[in-house]
Design an enzyme around this catalytic site. Sequence first.
Site, PDB file in Angstrom:
ATOM      1  N   TYR A 146       0.839  -1.187   0.000  1.00 27.77           N
ATOM      2  CA  TYR A 146       0.000   0.000   0.000  1.00 27.77           C
ATOM      3  C   TYR A 146       0.886   1.253   0.000  1.00 27.77           C
ATOM      4  CZ  TYR A 146      -3.540  -3.389   1.508  1.00 27.77           C
ATOM      5  OH  TYR A 146      -4.374  -4.480   1.607  1.00 27.77           O
ATOM      6  N   HIS A 169       0.101 -12.284   1.246  1.00 33.84           N
ATOM      7  CA  HIS A 169      -0.747 -11.376   0.473  1.00 33.84           C
ATOM      8  C   HIS A 169      -1.134 -11.967  -0.886  1.00 33.84           C
ATOM      9  CE1 HIS A 169      -1.250  -6.728  -0.265  1.00 33.84           C
ATOM     10  NE2 HIS A 169      -2.371  -7.392  -0.482  1.00 33.84           N
TER      11      HIS A 169
END
Length: 347
Positions: free
Chosen positions: A77, A144
């Site tokens: 992010y 992830h």
Amino acid sequence: MPLPPTYVEGFHDKESVLQMEYTDLGKTGLKVSKLSFGGGPLGGAVTYGEYLEEEAINTVREAIRKGINYIDTAPAYGQGRSEELLGKALAGVPRKAYYISTKVSRYGRHWSEMFDRSEDRILSGFDQSLKYLGLDYVDIVIVHDVEFGPMEQILNESIPAAAKLIKQNKARHLGISAYPIPPMCEIIEKSTIPIEVIISYSRDLIFDNTLQEYIPFFETRNIGIINAAITGMGILTLEGPPAWHPASPELKAICKQAAEYAKVKGVELSKLSVGHSLEQPGAHSYLVGMTERKILKKNLNALKGLSEEEKFILREIKQIFFNSGKNLCWEGKEISAYKKFLESNNS
């Protein structure tokens, strides 16, 4: 309702904490708030657009003070920006007051190097995450986006590397995340290392109840279920989704029409979406990205439930715009969509 283990006298708004619902997150021993804090928008411009740093910091602190006790972020992010912002926001907040997860094996913006599932990269990347966060450990380490594979490396190298972080006391529990749910089920069945938590996202929406089909699978294994992005990564908002959003132009157009219809009726589609998801059974916590206190306030209000008028408008919207009888999603398309966006952005 008793106070959760994360309650800190003198820091929390006790009345707000008492009004929050808390649930045992599978077999982790963590008791998480029904509404949790997503760090995706804190990544900045490339993900969800810019924000005011001071306001975002105050939003994080206010969320915890009001009883939200679970935060999720990732190095992907904003190339660590989300973790850095959270590190600033959490400075001075009692460590007992929150649980936090970050992710491994997805880094950077260039498609060719984004997914590095190797042990060396995971271990070094995680140390950088802890540095950004200003923490000695996180409560959950998440592998992830497992749908991007390769499956064999995830099973044989990535998950063992994450487990090593737990042995080193840098993390406490192990999880995986993905948009399609079957790859997570496959990993849970095949992994020799127990998976304790899954993060599913953009499910249990007004137009997609796919997660409900798999709740029994996770429940029988006592796995913690986090349901994230319950506005569909912005597609169920008046502002609309970011440019990289993998939904089809047709679905984006339908959602835009639904948002405009809700506006005419005097309500925000985002509130209806959040309210709808919060009423679905099965998930232990619902993860929502927030960068402003006014958004936090709206989401905390949604916990109280929709009014009868809002429920009526929601039923209208489902009937008018999402009455196809099938789930609407972008499963199978998200990988090519992300790849195309990243390559065009870095050409």
